[in-house]
Structure formats: structure tokens, C-alpha cells
Write a protein that holds these residues in place. Sequence first.
Motif, PDB file in Angstrom:
ATOM      1  N   THR A  33      51.331  54.201  83.562  1.00 49.79           N
ATOM      2  CA  THR A  33      52.190  55.027  84.395  1.00 49.79           C
ATOM      3  C   THR A  33      53.355  54.207  84.929  1.00 49.79           C
ATOM      4  O   THR A  33      53.161  53.115  85.459  1.00 49.79           O
ATOM      5  CB  THR A  33      51.403  55.607  85.587  1.00 49.79           C
ATOM      6  OG1 THR A  33      50.378  56.464  85.077  1.00 49.79           O
ATOM      7  CG2 THR A  33      52.306  56.402  86.509  1.00 49.79           C
ATOM      8  N   PRO A  35      55.970  53.675  87.729  1.00 45.69           N
ATOM      9  CA  PRO A  35      56.060  54.088  89.138  1.00 45.69           C
ATOM     10  C   PRO A  35      57.177  55.094  89.396  1.00 45.69           C
ATOM     11  O   PRO A  35      57.004  56.048  90.157  1.00 45.69           O
ATOM     12  CB  PRO A  35      56.302  52.769  89.870  1.00 45.69           C
ATOM     13  CG  PRO A  35      55.680  51.732  88.993  1.00 45.69           C
ATOM     14  CD  PRO A  35      55.904  52.206  87.586  1.00 45.69           C
ATOM     15  N   ALA A  38      56.222  58.664  88.729  1.00 45.97           N
ATOM     16  CA  ALA A  38      55.156  59.245  89.537  1.00 45.97           C
ATOM     17  C   ALA A  38      55.687  60.223  90.580  1.00 45.97           C
ATOM     18  O   ALA A  38      54.907  60.887  91.267  1.00 45.97           O
ATOM     19  CB  ALA A  38      54.356  58.142  90.224  1.00 45.97           C
ATOM     20  N   ARG A  39      57.018  60.312  90.688  1.00 47.93           N
ATOM     21  CA  ARG A  39      57.601  61.290  91.610  1.00 47.93           C
ATOM     22  C   ARG A  39      57.177  62.698  91.172  1.00 47.93           C
ATOM     23  O   ARG A  39      56.804  62.911  90.005  1.00 47.93           O
ATOM     24  CB  ARG A  39      59.127  61.177  91.605  1.00 47.93           C
ATOM     25  CG  ARG A  39      59.759  61.551  90.290  1.00 47.93           C
ATOM     26  CD  ARG A  39      61.263  61.368  90.285  1.00 47.93           C
ATOM     27  NE  ARG A  39      61.834  61.792  89.007  1.00 47.93           N
ATOM     28  CZ  ARG A  39      61.883  61.027  87.925  1.00 47.93           C
ATOM     29  NH1 ARG A  39      61.413  59.778  87.970  1.00 47.93           N
ATOM     30  NH2 ARG A  39      62.403  61.492  86.806  1.00 47.93           N
ATOM     31  N   PRO A 177      52.628  60.180  84.587  1.00 52.46           N
ATOM     32  CA  PRO A 177      51.214  60.252  84.983  1.00 52.46           C
ATOM     33  C   PRO A 177      50.507  61.429  84.312  1.00 52.46           C
ATOM     34  O   PRO A 177      51.091  62.511  84.168  1.00 52.46           O
ATOM     35  CB  PRO A 177      51.272  60.443  86.501  1.00 52.46           C
ATOM     36  CG  PRO A 177      52.607  59.916  86.902  1.00 52.46           C
ATOM     37  CD  PRO A 177      53.532  60.206  85.754  1.00 52.46           C
ATOM     38  N   GLU A 179      48.357  63.290  85.432  1.00 48.77           N
ATOM     39  CA  GLU A 179      48.266  64.425  86.345  1.00 48.77           C
ATOM     40  C   GLU A 179      49.467  65.354  86.163  1.00 48.77           C
ATOM     41  O   GLU A 179      49.335  66.583  86.273  1.00 48.77           O
ATOM     42  CB  GLU A 179      48.209  63.941  87.793  1.00 48.77           C
ATOM     43  CG  GLU A 179      46.934  63.200  88.169  1.00 48.77           C
ATOM     44  CD  GLU A 179      46.906  61.758  87.666  1.00 48.77           C
ATOM     45  OE1 GLU A 179      47.980  61.269  87.216  1.00 48.77           O
ATOM     46  OE2 GLU A 179      45.822  61.135  87.722  1.00 48.77           O
ATOM     47  N   HIS A 180      50.626  64.779  85.896  1.00 50.78           N
ATOM     48  CA  HIS A 180      51.819  65.596  85.643  1.00 50.78           C
ATOM     49  C   HIS A 180      51.672  66.363  84.330  1.00 50.78           C
ATOM     50  O   HIS A 180      52.098  67.519  84.216  1.00 50.78           O
ATOM     51  CB  HIS A 180      53.065  64.719  85.578  1.00 50.78           C
ATOM     52  CG  HIS A 180      53.505  64.190  86.910  1.00 50.78           C
ATOM     53  ND1 HIS A 180      52.855  64.470  88.085  1.00 50.78           N
ATOM     54  CD2 HIS A 180      54.568  63.381  87.247  1.00 50.78           C
ATOM     55  CE1 HIS A 180      53.471  63.875  89.093  1.00 50.78           C
ATOM     56  NE2 HIS A 180      54.520  63.208  88.611  1.00 50.78           N
TER      57      HIS A 180
END
Length: 222
Positions: A33, A35, A38-39, A177, A179-180
Motif C-alpha cells: 500500500t 501511503p 490510502a486517502r 489499499p 479496502e478501497h
Amino acid sequence: RTLDSTSSEETMQAWHLLLIAAAAGGIYYLRQTEPALARPIKVFSSSEQLDEHLNPFKDVIGEDFDSYRNHNLRVLTYATHLLNSEQYLPVIAAALAFHDIALWTDSQLAYLEPSVAQALSKLEGRLSAEELTLIKDIILWHHKITPFTGPHADIVNAVRKGDLIDLSFGLVNFGIPFEHVQATFSAVPYTGWHTILGGMLPRIRGYNIPQALWELSSIFKW
């Protein structure tokens, strides 16, 4: 068993372990990932700019339309997130509408150049020469294995990466990420996209699988 056969088996096992380790390392690297990525992600569950260019093909695409549209929306989501900008969203959306279109309009597995032709025939006179060149490059190079290095490389590569993220179910994520990716899947479902892609081979070339695979291999550029 002879000493030679035992040695040969051990050598093969060592190569298998090496290949597995290399694949695992590659996947681990590609799943890292970034950083900055990750927004929060803006998921496009609809896009007027995409629909403007895609809706005229609804009849020719037929029952595959919703699945292809969702694929485009997911790639649009990933590409704009990678760019951290929507400045070129209208051009990206136009390119995406056409990027696989010749699978249906021309019944071609080697569909990149025919898809470019479809795009240019519909968009010439409506967009600038620079925008048309960008759309052409996005379509022609969206399956390029290594990074594109021509004009607007950041945009072409963002779409190229977004397409591979979607094709790999997020196994390759280029720093986004997972999750996205999951959030994008949830908002814009797959609706059988991979089944449609797999079914294109017999649909277009029947049972001539060698010919189908040969034609399909041409879309991947080094």
C-alpha cells in the motif's frame, strides 16, 4: 531409483520452490500500500461522461452492457484515484467507453486497433488533436506490461494500472489499499465480467482455440 534421477527430481523441486517464491514475492511487492493512496477513494458508480459515449453502443453490446459499463466505472475509479485528479476525467471516460468496444462492434479478439478506429470515427471533430492522441494511447497501451513512456504517460499508466487492478480482482493493486478495492467492488459489482471475457473466445472464434489465443495474445504489449 538411480542417483541421476534423484538429483533431477531435487533440481526440479528446487526450481518449483524458486518460482513459487518469486511469484509470492512479486505479488507481495505489487500488493504493498502506498501511503498517499490510502486517502479516501471516490467510487464512480455512475458517470455522465462515460454514458455519453457508451450508451450509443447499448444495442450492439446487448446483455453484456451493464457488465462492461461497470468494468469501465471501476477502472475510472482506480485511474482517478491513482492520479489524485479528475482534470482529465472526460477524456479518460471517453477512452474507456471505447477501450474494449471492438469485441462487440467488430467481433475481434485482436481488438485494440479496431477499438481505436471506432473511437476516432465517433470523436474526431469533437475533441482536440491532443485529446484524440491521448485516447488512442490509452486504448492501444492499456494492456502494456511495462510502463508507457510517451506523452501524458501518467494518465495512460493510471488507466493501464486500473484495468489490471480490475482484471486481477485487486490481487495486483499498485499501492491502492485492498479496502478501497473491496469498496469499489461493493459499489460497482462485477456482474459476470470475467465470465463474459472468457466467453468471447468461443463466441468469436468458435472451437478454434489456438487461433483465438493467438489473436488475443496480440493485445499484450511489452
